[in-house]
Design a protein around this motif. Structure first.
Motif, mmCIF file in Angstrom:
data_model
loop_
_atom_site.group_PDB
_atom_site.id
_atom_site.type_symbol
_atom_site.label_atom_id
_atom_site.label_comp_id
_atom_site.label_asym_id
_atom_site.label_seq_id
_atom_site.Cartn_x
_atom_site.Cartn_y
_atom_site.Cartn_z
ATOM 1 N N UNK A 186 0.996 -26.254 -19.155
ATOM 2 C CA UNK A 186 0.619 -24.899 -18.744
ATOM 3 C C UNK A 186 0.277 -24.850 -17.263
ATOM 4 N N UNK A 187 0.366 -26.007 -16.572
ATOM 5 C CA UNK A 187 -0.039 -26.078 -15.175
ATOM 6 C C UNK A 187 1.050 -25.619 -14.208
ATOM 7 N N UNK A 188 2.277 -25.464 -14.711
ATOM 8 C CA UNK A 188 3.342 -24.983 -13.830
ATOM 9 C C UNK A 188 3.110 -23.506 -13.491
ATOM 10 N N UNK A 189 3.721 -23.091 -12.378
ATOM 11 C CA UNK A 189 3.618 -21.675 -11.989
ATOM 12 C C UNK A 189 4.117 -20.788 -13.123
ATOM 13 N N UNK A 190 5.255 -21.174 -13.717
ATOM 14 C CA UNK A 190 5.762 -20.504 -14.906
ATOM 15 C C UNK A 190 5.303 -21.326 -16.110
ATOM 16 N N UNK A 191 4.194 -20.930 -16.708
ATOM 17 C CA UNK A 191 3.587 -21.697 -17.799
ATOM 18 C C UNK A 191 4.572 -21.936 -18.939
ATOM 19 N N UNK A 192 4.534 -23.161 -19.500
ATOM 20 C CA UNK A 192 5.403 -23.503 -20.627
ATOM 21 C C UNK A 192 4.710 -23.296 -21.975
ATOM 22 N N UNK A 193 3.573 -22.606 -21.958
ATOM 23 C CA UNK A 193 2.900 -22.274 -23.212
ATOM 24 C C UNK A 193 3.769 -21.399 -24.100
ATOM 25 N N UNK A 194 4.646 -20.599 -23.480
ATOM 26 C CA UNK A 194 5.524 -19.742 -24.281
ATOM 27 C C UNK A 194 6.399 -20.588 -25.207
ATOM 28 N N UNK A 195 6.976 -21.682 -24.669
ATOM 29 C CA UNK A 195 7.833 -22.520 -25.497
ATOM 30 C C UNK A 195 7.021 -23.311 -26.522
ATOM 31 N N UNK A 196 5.796 -23.694 -26.159
ATOM 32 C CA UNK A 196 4.931 -24.376 -27.130
ATOM 33 C C UNK A 196 4.680 -23.462 -28.319
ATOM 34 N N UNK A 197 4.344 -22.196 -28.064
ATOM 35 C CA UNK A 197 4.116 -21.254 -29.153
ATOM 36 C C UNK A 197 5.394 -21.015 -29.953
ATOM 37 N N UNK A 198 6.524 -20.864 -29.266
ATOM 38 C CA UNK A 198 7.788 -20.636 -29.968
ATOM 39 C C UNK A 198 8.107 -21.793 -30.907
ATOM 40 N N UNK A 199 7.837 -23.017 -30.466
ATOM 41 C CA UNK A 199 8.078 -24.192 -31.308
ATOM 42 C C UNK A 199 7.138 -24.204 -32.506
ATOM 43 N N UNK A 200 5.866 -23.881 -32.291
ATOM 44 C CA UNK A 200 4.919 -23.818 -33.408
ATOM 45 C C UNK A 200 5.329 -22.749 -34.414
ATOM 46 N N UNK A 201 5.800 -21.605 -33.913
ATOM 47 C CA UNK A 201 6.253 -20.545 -34.823
ATOM 48 C C UNK A 201 7.478 -20.995 -35.617
ATOM 49 N N UNK A 202 8.360 -21.744 -34.950
ATOM 50 C CA UNK A 202 9.542 -22.277 -35.644
ATOM 51 C C UNK A 202 9.107 -23.245 -36.748
ATOM 52 N N UNK A 203 8.137 -24.110 -36.451
ATOM 53 C CA UNK A 203 7.662 -25.064 -37.447
ATOM 54 C C UNK A 203 6.972 -24.355 -38.610
ATOM 55 N N UNK A 204 6.255 -23.267 -38.317
ATOM 56 C CA UNK A 204 5.602 -22.539 -39.406
ATOM 57 C C UNK A 204 6.636 -21.931 -40.351
ATOM 58 N N UNK A 205 7.774 -21.515 -39.810
ATOM 59 C CA UNK A 205 8.865 -20.985 -40.652
ATOM 60 C C UNK A 205 9.449 -22.110 -41.525
ATOM 61 N N UNK A 206 9.652 -23.290 -40.914
ATOM 62 C CA UNK A 206 10.231 -24.413 -41.635
ATOM 63 C C UNK A 206 9.308 -24.870 -42.763
ATOM 64 N N UNK A 207 8.014 -24.949 -42.475
ATOM 65 C CA UNK A 207 7.063 -25.479 -43.460
ATOM 66 C C UNK A 207 6.822 -24.515 -44.606
#
Length: 208
Positions: A186-207
């Motif tokens: 999340x330290x980059x100017x363009x935070x990568x938290x968006x992709x972290x959340x997208x991946x967690x949402x994908x895993x919640x669908x799979x599980x």
């Protein structure tokens, strides 16, 4: 005489030797962190930007303790990904024990957060220095994941120190095999938290 080993002292080489653990060579082994990810809404992005701001305020007064990371960063992510709602429930500080009878060894440890379904393990690291590396703790997360009771389904993990994130996938189809995602921050100017959340949402669908 049985030798007790703490999970945080276990390395990848030990897991390879004792469990036959292998690193997957094919990118197709772990597409869940980058392929067909759910959209993140503008409202969710706004919330994640606030999470980033809250964390940056937190780091002004080190050390960053794991409970603060859970509260400020991990909890909002799990909420947005739907892990606080049925069919999921959360267990914290779950003890694990892996017995290796032939070697006379027992691995012991406590995981910081476990999302049940026995398929998603989240390890929060206590970050006490600025250059803290998640890679030092991948083996600890894998040791926890190897202990899961359901050997027929893939198991996923997330290692974070609040500012950086790595996802892990482990399967046990004849051979224990794992792969890692890229490291997000999340330290980059363009935070990568968006992709972290997208991946967690994908895993919640799979599980589900």
């Amino acid at each position: 005489m049985v030798q007790f080993i703490q999970a945080q002292n276990v390395g990848i080489a030990y897991l390879e030797e004792r469990f036959g653990l292998k690193l997957a060579e094919d990118d197709r082994f772990f597409p869940e962190w980058f392929e067909s990810l759910p959209e993140i809404t503008d409202l969710e992005k706004e919330y994640l930007d606030r999470v980033k701001a809250n964390f940056l305020n937190l780091v002004k007064r080190p050390p960053i303790l794991e409970n603060a990371v859970k509260m400020v960063v991990l909890s909002p992510l799990l909420d947005l990904a739907g892990f606080y709602r049925p069919p999921f429930s959360i267990l914290t500080e779950e003890s694990i024990e892996i017995s290796l009878e032939e070697a006379g060894e027992v691995i012991r440890g406590r995981i910081d957060v476990l999302v049940i379904q026995d398929q998603l393990w989240l390890l929060v690291i206590e970050s006490k220095r600025a250059a803290f590396s998640l890679t030092e703790n991948i083996s600890q997360a894998l040791a926890y994941m190897i202990s899961h009771p359901n050997q027929e389904k893939p198991v996923f993990g997330l290692v974070t120190n609040g500012s950086h994130f790595i996802f892990i996938k482990l399967t046990n189809l004849n051979t224990l095999t794992y792969a890692l995602s890229d490291e997000f921050t999340l330290l980059k100017r363009q935070s990568e938290l968006y992709q972290v959340l997208a991946t967690l949402k994908k895993l919640s669908q799979i599980l589900q």
